[in-house]
Design a protein around this motif. Structure first.
Motif, PDB file in Angstrom:
ATOM      1  N   ALA A  29       1.739   4.788  31.925  1.00  0.00           N
ATOM      2  CA  ALA A  29       0.535   5.217  31.210  1.00  0.00           C
ATOM      3  C   ALA A  29      -0.650   4.351  31.571  1.00  0.00           C
ATOM      4  O   ALA A  29      -1.747   4.850  31.788  1.00  0.00           O
ATOM      5  CB  ALA A  29       0.765   5.186  29.703  1.00  0.00           C
ATOM      6  N   ALA A  30      -0.474   3.084  31.596  1.00  0.00           N
ATOM      7  CA  ALA A  30      -1.576   2.160  31.908  1.00  0.00           C
ATOM      8  C   ALA A  30      -1.027   1.084  32.823  1.00  0.00           C
ATOM      9  O   ALA A  30      -0.403   0.126  32.358  1.00  0.00           O
ATOM     10  CB  ALA A  30      -2.149   1.536  30.633  1.00  0.00           C
ATOM     11  N   PRO A  31      -1.219   1.193  34.115  1.00  0.00           N
ATOM     12  CA  PRO A  31      -0.623   0.222  35.050  1.00  0.00           C
ATOM     13  C   PRO A  31      -1.036  -1.211  34.768  1.00  0.00           C
ATOM     14  O   PRO A  31      -0.260  -2.129  34.941  1.00  0.00           O
ATOM     15  CB  PRO A  31      -1.150   0.691  36.419  1.00  0.00           C
ATOM     16  N   ALA A  32      -2.251  -1.401  34.260  1.00  0.00           N
ATOM     17  CA  ALA A  32      -2.698  -2.776  34.009  1.00  0.00           C
ATOM     18  C   ALA A  32      -1.935  -3.420  32.866  1.00  0.00           C
ATOM     19  O   ALA A  32      -1.844  -4.634  32.787  1.00  0.00           O
ATOM     20  CB  ALA A  32      -4.194  -2.781  33.708  1.00  0.00           C
ATOM     21  N   ALA A  33      -1.452  -2.579  31.952  1.00  0.00           N
ATOM     22  CA  ALA A  33      -0.746  -3.124  30.786  1.00  0.00           C
ATOM     23  C   ALA A  33       0.745  -3.222  31.009  1.00  0.00           C
ATOM     24  O   ALA A  33       1.475  -3.556  30.094  1.00  0.00           O
ATOM     25  CB  ALA A  33      -1.024  -2.256  29.557  1.00  0.00           C
ATOM     26  N   GLU A  34       1.221  -2.913  32.211  1.00  0.00           N
ATOM     27  CA  GLU A  34       2.655  -2.962  32.463  1.00  0.00           C
ATOM     28  C   GLU A  34       3.162  -4.394  32.368  1.00  0.00           C
ATOM     29  O   GLU A  34       2.588  -5.295  32.987  1.00  0.00           O
ATOM     30  CB  GLU A  34       2.959  -2.400  33.852  1.00  0.00           C
ATOM     31  N   PRO A  35       4.186  -4.629  31.572  1.00  0.00           N
ATOM     32  CA  PRO A  35       4.677  -5.998  31.419  1.00  0.00           C
ATOM     33  C   PRO A  35       5.308  -6.499  32.701  1.00  0.00           C
ATOM     34  O   PRO A  35       5.873  -5.729  33.464  1.00  0.00           O
ATOM     35  CB  PRO A  35       5.710  -5.877  30.303  1.00  0.00           C
ATOM     36  N   PRO A  36       5.201  -7.778  32.963  1.00  0.00           N
ATOM     37  CA  PRO A  36       5.848  -8.332  34.155  1.00  0.00           C
ATOM     38  C   PRO A  36       7.359  -8.281  34.029  1.00  0.00           C
ATOM     39  O   PRO A  36       7.895  -8.245  32.930  1.00  0.00           O
ATOM     40  CB  PRO A  36       5.332  -9.777  34.192  1.00  0.00           C
ATOM     41  N   ALA A  37       7.991  -8.247  35.159  1.00  0.00           N
ATOM     42  CA  ALA A  37       9.460  -8.229  35.138  1.00  0.00           C
ATOM     43  C   ALA A  37       9.968  -9.507  34.505  1.00  0.00           C
ATOM     44  O   ALA A  37       9.497 -10.606  34.828  1.00  0.00           O
ATOM     45  CB  ALA A  37       9.993  -8.095  36.572  1.00  0.00           C
ATOM     46  N   PRO A  38      10.901  -9.397  33.576  1.00  0.00           N
ATOM     47  CA  PRO A  38      11.396 -10.592  32.896  1.00  0.00           C
ATOM     48  C   PRO A  38      12.141 -11.507  33.841  1.00  0.00           C
ATOM     49  O   PRO A  38      12.756 -11.081  34.795  1.00  0.00           O
ATOM     50  CB  PRO A  38      12.324 -10.025  31.813  1.00  0.00           C
ATOM     51  N   ASP A  39      12.013 -12.802  33.544  1.00  0.00           N
ATOM     52  CA  ASP A  39      12.748 -13.793  34.309  1.00  0.00           C
ATOM     53  C   ASP A  39      14.240 -13.617  34.082  1.00  0.00           C
ATOM     54  O   ASP A  39      14.675 -13.127  33.041  1.00  0.00           O
ATOM     55  CB  ASP A  39      12.299 -15.192  33.864  1.00  0.00           C
ATOM     56  N   ASP A  43       2.712   9.820  21.054  1.00  0.00           N
ATOM     57  CA  ASP A  43       1.880  10.703  21.869  1.00  0.00           C
ATOM     58  C   ASP A  43       2.376  10.634  23.313  1.00  0.00           C
ATOM     59  O   ASP A  43       3.417  10.020  23.594  1.00  0.00           O
ATOM     60  CB  ASP A  43       0.401  10.312  21.746  1.00  0.00           C
ATOM     61  N   ARG A  44       1.616  11.222  24.252  1.00  0.00           N
ATOM     62  CA  ARG A  44       2.090  11.284  25.623  1.00  0.00           C
ATOM     63  C   ARG A  44       2.146   9.915  26.292  1.00  0.00           C
ATOM     64  O   ARG A  44       2.881   9.720  27.260  1.00  0.00           O
ATOM     65  CB  ARG A  44       1.193  12.222  26.437  1.00  0.00           C
ATOM     66  N   ASP A  45       1.390   8.935  25.754  1.00  0.00           N
ATOM     67  CA  ASP A  45       1.315   7.624  26.402  1.00  0.00           C
ATOM     68  C   ASP A  45       2.222   6.572  25.780  1.00  0.00           C
ATOM     69  O   ASP A  45       2.497   5.545  26.416  1.00  0.00           O
ATOM     70  CB  ASP A  45      -0.124   7.108  26.363  1.00  0.00           C
ATOM     71  N   LEU A  66       3.774   0.453  21.659  1.00  0.00           N
ATOM     72  CA  LEU A  66       4.520   0.401  22.912  1.00  0.00           C
ATOM     73  C   LEU A  66       4.049   1.557  23.788  1.00  0.00           C
ATOM     74  O   LEU A  66       4.049   2.715  23.334  1.00  0.00           O
ATOM     75  CB  LEU A  66       6.029   0.516  22.663  1.00  0.00           C
ATOM     76  N   GLU A  67       3.644   1.260  25.041  1.00  0.00           N
ATOM     77  CA  GLU A  67       3.142   2.303  25.933  1.00  0.00           C
ATOM     78  C   GLU A  67       4.088   2.502  27.112  1.00  0.00           C
ATOM     79  O   GLU A  67       4.817   1.582  27.515  1.00  0.00           O
ATOM     80  CB  GLU A  67       1.746   1.938  26.437  1.00  0.00           C
ATOM     81  N   ARG A  68       4.070   3.740  27.630  1.00  0.00           N
ATOM     82  CA  ARG A  68       4.908   4.076  28.775  1.00  0.00           C
ATOM     83  C   ARG A  68       4.522   3.210  29.982  1.00  0.00           C
ATOM     84  O   ARG A  68       3.355   2.864  30.158  1.00  0.00           O
ATOM     85  CB  ARG A  68       4.739   5.548  29.143  1.00  0.00           C
ATOM     86  N   PRO A  69       5.471   2.851  30.812  1.00  0.00           N
ATOM     87  CA  PRO A  69       5.134   2.022  31.978  1.00  0.00           C
ATOM     88  C   PRO A  69       4.109   2.674  32.906  1.00  0.00           C
ATOM     89  O   PRO A  69       3.311   1.973  33.531  1.00  0.00           O
ATOM     90  CB  PRO A  69       6.483   1.832  32.678  1.00  0.00           C
TER      91      PRO A  69
END
Length: 674
Positions: A148-158, A78-80, A143-146
């Protein structure tokens, strides 16, 4: 493969769902990735491509390896974002749906493991869960678009944590490599990628194939891990008899162990494919070997040759040495044939096989013969013995010694048992053929005169060559009718076998009785014809009947009657040849016959040659020996004794073709030796 797809438009960007059922096959992960890639491209979600392909590969591969069933893959975009569900059909209990939140930790080594292979799902998926149903179980991830939901955005990997692209590269495999070198290259490539991701200085893959050679080094990267160093050991999940492990230098990074587990899983999957391929090739090789062995054994109908051939088939492919024992009339085992891969060891093998006593090899052979089962024996001639049984009869034993560095596996034992069954049938068939041939020779000899008359001044000689294992209908005879008179008979009854032999004996006895009664030649032929019509069982007979009288000047006067038989060859003393006799009616076909007489006088040195159609119809391909070639062969024999003439003609006829005679050959020579 079945595919079901639907599309529902929702605003600017539509919602797409694709479902596909894939077989339990090594190509399934690639097909699942292709489906996900096509949906992402259609939905414009290219930013999720690496993570989606990585997780789809992981779930579909685990389903192929562990569930061993078909699997359903459903991809919804879908769009997200994107949702993927991988479901297999392996039975299992019904449990509550377990949903997990997105993992917020950058180090996947600290993630709790919810089953093998779910580490990556837990690390990369926004959300994921498992579901158990009566028809099977499944795993889904979201898997959601970065944006789409700012709170669910994964942290930048080490910087030390491998990204999705690096893990995808790690999981790539090349299933087209199907050789020992390809397997080693594939393992070394996996180890190199693992070492680069973990910072390990070395790694090795070891494998024991259960063939008696122990654990072998398959692949290595860098220096081998030291025995006194901290290492990570991961066993390979492969079925027995294979046993293996991956050994990696301990690395300070926390995700080294789960990555090593992933690499071990990937190599084990490739190794299992290689094992199945090897097993299939080996079975094909054994089937070819058994087919060739059956063909070779079927070609021989000689008992001794068959038994000598059996050990040659076994050694060295299936054993270090092989011995065939057969039972005699009293049930005792006698060595029939033996061979050894090392010819210099053959005398010692014979001595070992002859040793008696409760612990000797001979005792084990007798045990296998009596019990009718496979029996093992130990050093110094380690191996086993199987009985030779055909048509319910125990014929002997087949003993095979194993190679010093190789133990017979289950497939080789099964092949040897199959070889023993085929060998026993071949031996039994050869014995039956030999018995039938002996019976035929005995019966044939009873239909021929033991000796021909030995007369001063008159030479009689005959040669007879039987064809095949059945008694034929060719015969000859010389019956004295006085001091200086004889009746010469050469005939051929149609067909072969016992019935033909019965008719042959009937014709021969009737002729002898009528000759002893002094009947004329024409009456003898008429009586024989009447007998065959009444009692011949539909068989007929061609006959050359000649009365021979010696006159005062030593000339032989011959009156020749032919009843459907080939004309005789007259050989004069000076080498001139001619055919004599007039064609007549074969006996046993008609109520009345015509057999005109032909007279010929044999002076000193002249000969008359009688023969059956086995001579003229001797074949060399499509070419026949023929009467013309017989006449040419007889010309240089003028002046030779009757025995020499008969023997030379027999040799010339046999040597005309390399094939075995298809019909009996009978030659009788009458010569004036005055």
């Amino acid at each position: 493969m079945s595919v079901e797809a639907d599309r529902v438009a929702t605003g600017v960007q539509g919602s797409f769902t694709r479902r596909v059922r894939l077989p339990n096959d090594r190509r399934t992960p690639a097909a699942a990735r292709a489906l996900v890639r096509s949906v992402l491209a259609e939905a414009g979600l290219d930013a999720l491509l690496n993570e989606a392909l990585l997780l789809t590969t992981e779930l579909s591969t685990n389903a192929v390896v562990h569930a061993n069933t078909d699997l359903d893959v459903e991809v919804a975009a879908d769009r997200d974002g994107l949702t993927v569900i991988v479901t297999d059909f392996a039975p299992g209990p019904v449990e509550q749906l377990a949903v997990g939140p997105r993992n917020e930790r950058s180090d996947i080594g600290e993630v709790a493991e919810r089953g093998r292979g779910l580490l990556l799902v837990d690390h990369f998926a926004t959300r994921w869960g498992t579901v158990h149903q009566p028809s099977g179980k499944g795993v889904w991830f979201r898997l959601e678009r970065p944006d789409a939901a700012p709170a669910a955005e994964p942290p930048a990997p080490d910087e030390a944590t491998p990204g999705a692209g690096a893990l995808t590269t790690l999981l790539q495999s090349d299933p087209e490599r199907h050789t020992d070198e390809g397997l080693a290259d594939f393992g070394a490539d996996l180890l190199a990628r693992l070492a680069r991701l973990t910072g390990a200085s070395g790694a090795v893959l070891r494998l024991d194939r259960g063939d008696g050679r122990g654990r072998q080094l398959i692949a290595r990267y860098g220096r081998a891990p030291r025995d006194d160093a901290a290492t990570i050991r991961m066993p390979l999940s492969i079925p027995r008899p294979y046993v293996g492990e991956l050994e990696l230098d301990a690395s300070p990074v926390g995700f080294a162990e789960p990555l090593a587990r992933i690499v071990a899983e990937r190599f084990a999957l490739h190794l299992e494919n290689d094992r199945l391929r090897r097993a299939d090739l080996r079975r094909q090789t054994w089937l070819t070997f058994l087919a060739e062995a059956s063909e070779l054994l079927a070609q021989s109908l000689d008992v001794n040759l068959t038994m000598a051939l059996i050990p040659q088939l076994v050694v060295p492919r299936l054993g270090l040495w092989c011995a065939v024992h057969t039972t005699d009339a009293w049930g005792r085992l006698q060595l029939a044939a033996a061979t050894h891969a090392d010819e210099s060891a053959l005398p010692a093998l014979h001595a070992t096989l002859a040793e008696e006593g409760p612990d000797g090899v001979l005792a084990r052979l007798e045990e296998a013969s009596k019990l009718g089962t496979q029996v093992m024996f130990g050093t110094p001639t380690e191996g086993f013995v199987v009985p030779l049984v055909a048509r319910g009869q125990r014929l002997g034993t087949l003993a095979v010694g194993r190679h010093p560095k190789h133990r017979h596996d289950a497939d080789e034992v099964a092949v040897l048992e199959d070889v023993a069954r085929r060998a026993a049938l071949a031996i039994d068939n050869a014995r039956i053929h030999d018995e039938r041939r002996t019976v035929a020779r005995t019966l044939q000899a009873s239909l021929l005169p033991p000796v021909l008359p030995d007369v001063a001044g008159v030479g009689f000689a005959a040669e007879y060559v039987p064809a095949g294992s059945e008694v034929g209908g060719d015969f000859y005879d010389v019956v004295p009718t006085g001091a200086d008179s004889w009746v010469v008979v050469v005939g051929d009854v149609s067909g072969k076998g016992v019935q033909a032999a019965t008719v042959t004996g009937l014709v021969r006895d009737v002729i002898r009785i009528l000759v002893d009664d002094g009947k004329p030649m024409a009456d003898i032929l008429a009586r024989v014809n009447r007998t065959l019509v009444q009692r011949g069982g539909g068989r007929y007979c061609t006959l050359a009947l000649a009365s021979v009288d010696r006159e005062h000047d030593a000339t032989l006067r011959v009156s020749l009657h032919l009843a459907g038989h080939d004309r005789a060859v007259l050989v004069r003393a000076d080498g001139r040849t001619a055919f004599v006799g007039a064609g007549g009616t074969a006996l046993g076909l008609l109520e009345t016959i015509a057999t005109p007489a032909a007279s010929v006088r044999l002076r000193a040195g002249d000969s008359l040659i009688f023969y059956t159609d086995g001579v003229t119809e001797r074949r060399r391909g499509r070419e026949l020996f023929g009467t013309a070639r017989l006449r040419e062969a007889a010309r240089p024999l003028a002046g030779y004794p009757a025995k020499v003439m008969a023997a030379r003609l027999r040799s010339t006829t046999i040597n005309f073709s390399v094939e075995e005679p298809r019909d009996d050959i009978a030659i009788l020579v009458l010569r004036n030796d005055a």
